[in-house]
Design a protein around this motif. Structure first.
Motif, short mmCIF file in Angstrom:
data_model
loop_
_atom_site.label_atom_id
_atom_site.label_comp_id
_atom_site.label_asym_id
_atom_site.label_seq_id
_atom_site.Cartn_x
_atom_site.Cartn_y
_atom_site.Cartn_z
N SER A 151 -8.74 4.65 10.20
CA SER A 151 -8.01 3.58 9.53
C SER A 151 -6.96 4.16 8.58
N ILE A 152 -6.14 3.30 8.00
CA ILE A 152 -5.11 3.67 7.04
C ILE A 152 -5.40 2.95 5.73
N GLY A 153 -5.39 3.70 4.64
CA GLY A 153 -5.59 3.12 3.32
C GLY A 153 -4.31 3.20 2.51
N ILE A 154 -4.06 2.16 1.71
CA ILE A 154 -2.91 2.13 0.82
C ILE A 154 -3.41 1.88 -0.60
N TRP A 155 -3.01 2.77 -1.51
CA TRP A 155 -3.41 2.69 -2.91
C TRP A 155 -2.22 2.33 -3.79
N ASP A 156 -2.49 1.65 -4.89
CA ASP A 156 -1.47 1.37 -5.89
C ASP A 156 -1.32 2.62 -6.76
N ALA A 157 -0.20 3.34 -6.60
CA ALA A 157 -0.01 4.60 -7.34
C ALA A 157 0.70 4.40 -8.67
N PHE A 158 1.41 3.30 -8.82
CA PHE A 158 2.22 3.09 -10.02
C PHE A 158 1.68 1.99 -10.93
#
Length: 617
Positions: A179-186
């Motif tokens: 799968s692909i994960g997206i994190w809030d970096a900002f």
């Protein structure tokens, strides 16, 4: 004090220590503005630099008796602190140092100055990054299974999605379950460090719902971890797409919908991807070939490439290429990093594409004539990472001019149109940090168009003091370079490639509430700055404090952010607790709904029984 001009206040502040200047910023808004003066903090950065510390120590030793020199050296070795040269009660030394001290200090400051003409640097932030405490904030882990089991999937790569300002907005990573994960970096969603989106399991491995969940996860884990490529993710910020290499398949994914746009197969496992910057084609490196992937064309793959035959040349010339369906074939395996130089730069006799890897030479290609090899540059080291500094290379003989290089010579060298290629790797078991000049002037640039020996003033190779183990990743960071090695160290050096600034170990800088989550003996496989200077729509010096950090991907599949200051950028334990609380709340809500439905079902059953009894049944 309020009536004094800012120039007078700055002159007074120049006599204070850095900690006192920071404290003074809290007095008033006027002092805040004056105490953030760039020239003041540039001078403080210089005075606290290793270069100036060494110079003052040598100056102090040269004016002391031999017995005192030995005593100071012994004291310095005991305390493990460098002598700063400020000796208040040694009148003879002060008398000698004060001779033309102002002019001498200006000359040494100009020699140390890491900036180039037109480069605007916030030296207050630079001082913080050089001397402030280091913290690591770990991103939320991709959990699975029951919460009590504390199971999580590791990341198998890392990519950064930058916003229009050139600031890291999202962290994108493939996970071992496909799968692909997206994190809030900002923190743009108010959930900095949290997973804000995640695709279906098996998306990248093409393992669909026709398989049961356990089978999909097990097969995906085997596929995602087989190649173990570092540069396996590339993000196109303009088109909001991501390219993910899995074995010999390049997956093009829409990051807004997390759906596959296309899949392109290659003849061998993919080991490296270049940056993705539309409309420039993506360069794809496999174990034995190099390809240009143009996203504007529908995915296609000639059948003749599927079973291509590699040209085996003369063993003494181990780097040869051939054209098989528009791709370049290598006679040695292992490209690990691909660098694209800006196409807007002035032509200097070299191509736009540079390739490094397990072979001991750079490969250079001109995109206009690909797949023809333009030439090679011999390094001797096996390279792990290639990056570029958008500033000209300063020859070592200029830096080492005694007692200091003439200001006119420095201005001339820094004004040369060009950039610097930075390479990290391994040479005879030790770390190798290398700098190469790429300039319009052939006399100031390496050239791969011919096999003649390179000019010593066009490159520098640090194979003595960089590291005792292999270097894994390197990136520019402010006015410095930062790289990681096989011992878990992060090291910052000046742009000359050898003057140390600071260093730490990723296993030792986690705070006490995070250390229990960190596996000891971890290493940093990839570093990425949170600021992309090439995408900035404003001056780098105007970036707010606390935003210029480092994103890291470790050998244990952890994603983190290295920050500067006493407090972490975000707290992983609190995020995990919040996420766990949210999951428990969701589970309780499901249990409550299930209980209500069961209650209604039982009530209906009881009503049916009473109704049937009314008929005597």
């Amino acid at each position: 004090m309020d009536a004094l001009p800012d120039e007078i206040l700055l002159h007074i502040l120049s006599y204070l220590e850095a900690a006192d200047v920071v404290t003074l910023q809290q007095v008033s808004r006027q002092f805040l503005n004056v105490a953030r003066d760039k020239t003041l903090w540039k001078q403080l950065c210089f005075e606290h630099s290793v270069t100036e510390t060494r110079r003052r120590r040598q100056l102090l030793f040269s004016s002391m008796e031999p017995r005192l020199v030995q005593l100071v050296q012994a004291l310095s070795s005991i305390t493990s602190r460098p002598t700063n040269g400020h000796v208040s009660d040694m009148s003879d030394t002060e008398t000698q140092v004060e001779v033309n001290e102002a002019q001498t200090n200006c000359a040494f400051l100009a020699s140390w100055d890491p900036t180039c003409p037109g480069e605007d640097v916030n030296f207050y932030q630079d001082f913080i990054q050089r001397h402030a405490s280091l913290t690591v904030s770990w991103f939320e882990r991709a959990r699975y299974g029951r919460s009590d089991d504390n199971l999580h999937h590791t990341a198998t790569g890392m990519g950064i999605f930058f916003d229009d300002r050139g600031v890291a907005n999202k962290l994108v990573a493939p996970l071992e379950d496909g799968s692909i994960g997206i994190w809030d970096a900002f923190g743009s969603t108010g959930r900095q460090g949290n997973i804000i989106a995640r695709s279906a399991v098996g998306l990248l491995t093409n393992k669909g719902p026709e398989l049961d969940y356990k089978t999909r996860v097990n097969q995906s884990q085997s596929i995602m971890t087989e190649t173990d490529a570092v540069e396996c993710v590339s993000i196109d910020n303009q088109q909001k797409k991501g390219f993910f290499a899995v074995q010999n398949v390049l997956n093009e994914v829409d990051l807004q919908t997390l759906q596959i746009v296309s899949r392109t197969s290659y003849p061998f496992p993919i080991t490296a991807l270049s940056e993705a910057a539309h409309p420039t084609p993506l360069t794809v490196g496999t174990n034995w070939t190099l390809h240009l992937h143009d996203t504007r064309k529908p995915p296609s793959f000639p059948s003749s490439i599927t079973h291509c035959e590699l040209i085996s040349g003369n063993p003494t010339n181990s780097l040869q290429t051939g054209d098989f369906g528009g791709h370049a074939s290598l006679s040695q395996p292992g490209p690990l990093s691909i660098l694209h130089l800006p196409t807007t730069r002035e032509w200097g006799g070299n191509g736009d594409i540079w390739v490094g890897g397990r072979f001991t030479s750079f490969l250079n290609y001109d995109r206009r004539f690909f797949p023809r090899l333009r030439g090679t540059v011999h390094s001797g080291a096996k390279l792990s990472c290639l990056t570029a500094l958008p500033h000209p290379f300063i020859p070592l003989d200029v830096r080492l001019t005694k007692p200091y290089p003439p200001p006119g010579l420095l201005r001339e060298v820094k004004s040369v149109s060009g950039c610097t290629i930075i390479a990290a790797g391994e040479y005879k078991g030790k770390g190798s940090l290398e700098l190469y000049s790429v300039a319009k002037d052939p006399s100031r640039s390496i050239s791969c168009s011919h096999s003649s020996r390179m000019d010593q003033n066009t490159f520098y190779q640090n194979r003595q003091t960089a590291s005792s183990s292999k270097l894994l990743s390197v990136v520019p960071h402010g006015t410095r370079l930062v790289f990681s090695d096989g011992d878990g160290n992060l090291k910052w050096v000046e742009r000359d490639g050898f003057t140390p600034v600071r260093q730490c170990n990723i296993n030792n800088i986690a705070s006490s509430n995070q250390r229990e989550q960190l596996e000891q003996g971890d290493i940093v496989r990839k570093i990425s700055p949170t600021i992309n200077p090439s995408l900035l729509d404003r001056s780098y010096a105007n970036i707010p404090l606390g935003m210029d950090n480092l994103l890291v991907w470790t050998g244990d599949g952890r994603l983190g952010m290295v920050g500067f200051g006493k407090e972490p950028v975000f707290k992983a334990q609190e995020m995990d607790e919040i996420a766990l609380e949210a999951r428990e709340k969701k589970t309780m809500e499901k249990e409550r709904q299930y209980g209500a439905e069961m209650r209604r079902a039982l009530e209906r059953q009881a009503m049916e029984l009473r109704w049937m009894r009314g008929y005597g049944l």
